[in-house]
Design an enzyme around this catalytic site. Structure first.
Site, PDB file in Angstrom:
ATOM      1  N   GLN A  27      15.465   7.558  16.297  1.00 12.25           N
ATOM      2  CA  GLN A  27      14.960   7.645  17.663  1.00 12.25           C
ATOM      3  C   GLN A  27      15.421   8.914  18.360  1.00 12.25           C
ATOM      4  O   GLN A  27      14.661   9.543  19.099  1.00 12.25           O
ATOM      5  CB  GLN A  27      15.404   6.418  18.471  1.00 12.25           C
ATOM      6  CG  GLN A  27      14.700   5.133  18.102  1.00 12.25           C
ATOM      7  CD  GLN A  27      13.230   5.119  18.488  1.00 12.25           C
ATOM      8  OE1 GLN A  27      12.775   5.883  19.345  1.00 12.25           O
ATOM      9  NE2 GLN A  27      12.467   4.242  17.851  1.00 12.25           N
ATOM     10  N   HIS A 107      17.374   0.512  23.493  1.00 12.12           N
ATOM     11  CA  HIS A 107      17.469  -0.898  23.118  1.00 12.12           C
ATOM     12  C   HIS A 107      18.458  -1.541  24.075  1.00 12.12           C
ATOM     13  O   HIS A 107      19.459  -0.924  24.464  1.00 12.12           O
ATOM     14  CB  HIS A 107      17.938  -1.001  21.666  1.00 12.12           C
ATOM     15  CG  HIS A 107      18.146  -2.386  21.151  1.00 12.12           C
ATOM     16  ND1 HIS A 107      17.342  -3.453  21.516  1.00 12.12           N
ATOM     17  CD2 HIS A 107      19.064  -2.899  20.278  1.00 12.12           C
ATOM     18  CE1 HIS A 107      17.743  -4.539  20.880  1.00 12.12           C
ATOM     19  NE2 HIS A 107      18.797  -4.233  20.135  1.00 12.12           N
ATOM     20  N   GLU A 194      13.501  -8.980  14.096  1.00  8.69           N
ATOM     21  CA  GLU A 194      14.139  -8.311  12.962  1.00  8.69           C
ATOM     22  C   GLU A 194      14.698  -9.311  11.963  1.00  8.69           C
ATOM     23  O   GLU A 194      14.523  -9.169  10.745  1.00  8.69           O
ATOM     24  CB  GLU A 194      15.275  -7.411  13.461  1.00  8.69           C
ATOM     25  CG  GLU A 194      14.819  -6.192  14.239  1.00  8.69           C
ATOM     26  CD  GLU A 194      15.958  -5.500  14.953  1.00  8.69           C
ATOM     27  OE1 GLU A 194      15.725  -4.401  15.488  1.00  8.69           O
ATOM     28  OE2 GLU A 194      17.085  -6.049  15.006  1.00  8.69           O
ATOM     29  N   SER A 251     -10.482 -11.659  -0.228  1.00 10.44           N
ATOM     30  CA  SER A 251     -11.466 -12.548  -0.862  1.00 10.44           C
ATOM     31  C   SER A 251     -11.396 -13.953  -0.277  1.00 10.44           C
ATOM     32  O   SER A 251     -10.383 -14.352   0.311  1.00 10.44           O
ATOM     33  CB  SER A 251     -11.195 -12.619  -2.372  1.00 10.44           C
ATOM     34  OG  SER A 251      -9.997 -13.343  -2.622  1.00 10.44           O
TER      35      SER A 251
END
Length: 338
Positions: A27, A107, A194, A251
């Site tokens: 960061q 953070h 996390e 699929s």
């Protein structure tokens, strides 16, 4: 939910300020380089013996020691590892954190769990990009941005939201979206994601699938491709348009197996474990455990890391990736630069 964009911010309120980015990791390098390219007066604070000093200088960023960076700047962005931040703050940031300065975080961990407690006359905000720093930088260079979270914890000057929003736009967040939140919400949801899904849950699911196939007699290479390599293909589809987009693209056989077998893997026991993990985060138990581990020299952490690197899926993966040279042609992570 409040969402902001470049048009809602005024970068002119940021340009008179001197910004210090503390750290030059994932960061840190992105914030510093993006701020510089947005015309902001930025310096990076590092210890003199940090291996990141040369990396930052080679990219034209002014580097000073951490205490000097904090003394010079009036906006200080802490982008050091969570476990180291409180020690760095006490020794090198707090003595230079005068009244009216801005203390910022990428953070909310240390503020929310009160490992860092700035005085009431300091403005405190958070800008948290929702992506690794390498993506924050690469998207900015392309003229795009990574969404960011914005939170204000203390606002004695009355303009912290405005400053935080301008900062978020200066690193590219306003090109995508800047979403308002709180330190508590960002921290607790980030740790939970996390531990239970993005890192802890996913890696254990991959290894369990790999081990199940190998123990049943299937080739390790086949197990690697089916349980690890192709995760990116599925995640890219989900990232692009959600789970329904992924199911549209696979699929009918795969979709039916997904919807009828997935809940047998992620059942009530897993959901109970997730609630227990969330409770440990909310109570601060995990945060105290992690900081205690750091203060004890990271002995258990280093042992777990070493064991994980020796798992057979890593050995097989290294061999198979050598057959796919294109994987290294446009790497998001370049350890020589950041």
């Amino acid at each position: 939910m409040k969402v902001f964009y470049d048009r809602d911010a005024d970068l002119s309120v940021l340009r008179p300020h001197k910004v210090a980015v503390i750290g030059f990791g994932s960061q840190g390098h992105a914030h510093a380089l993006n701020l510089r390219d947005s015309g902001i007066d930025v310096r990076v604070g590092l210890r003199p013996d940090s291996p990141s000093v040369d990396k930052a200088r080679k990219q034209g960023i002014r580097v000073v020691d951490t205490a000097e960076a904090a003394r010079e700047a009036d906006i200080i962005m802490m982008l050091t590892p969570d476990e180291m931040a409180a020690e760095i703050y006490r020794a090198e940031i707090a003595p230079h954190l005068g009244k009216g300065k801005y203390l910022a975080f990428g953070h909310g961990f240390n503020i929310h769990f009160k490992f860092i407690q700035p005085s009431n006359d300091v403005n405190v905000f958070m800008i948290a990009p929702k992506g690794p720093g390498h993506l924050v930088r690469s998207e900015f260079v392309k003229g795009r941005g990574v969404p960011c979270l914005l939170a204000v914890y203390q606002d004695p000057s009355g303009d912290t939201h405005q400053i935080g929003l301008a900062y978020g736009c200066a690193i590219g967040g306003g090109r995508a979206a800047i979403i308002e939140t709180s330190f508590r919400e960002e921290t607790e949801t980030d740790l939970f994601g996390e531990q239970s899904v993005l890192c802890g849950g996913l890696t254990e699911l991959i290894r369990a699938g790999y081990e199940t196939l190998v123990e049943a007699g299937y080739a390790p290479e086949m197990a690697y491709f089916e349980c690890l390599h192709e995760v990116k293909l599925i995640v890219d589809l989900i990232y692009e348009g959600g789970i329904s987009n992924m199911r549209y693209s696979i699929s009918n056989t795969a979709e039916y197996g997904d919807m009828t077998r997935g809940k047998r893997i992620i059942g009530e026991a897993t959901r109970r474990a997730m609630k227990e993990i969330l409770a440990d985060i909310q109570s601060g138990k995990f945060a105290n455990e992690w900081i205690g581990e750091y203060r004890d020299g990271l002995k258990n952490f280093k042992r777990l890391r070493s064991e994980a690197e020796k798992h057979p899926v890593e050995e097989v993966g290294r061999q198979l990736r050598s057959f796919m040279p294109w994987l290294g042609s446009d790497r998001l992570v370049d350890r020589s630069r950041n």
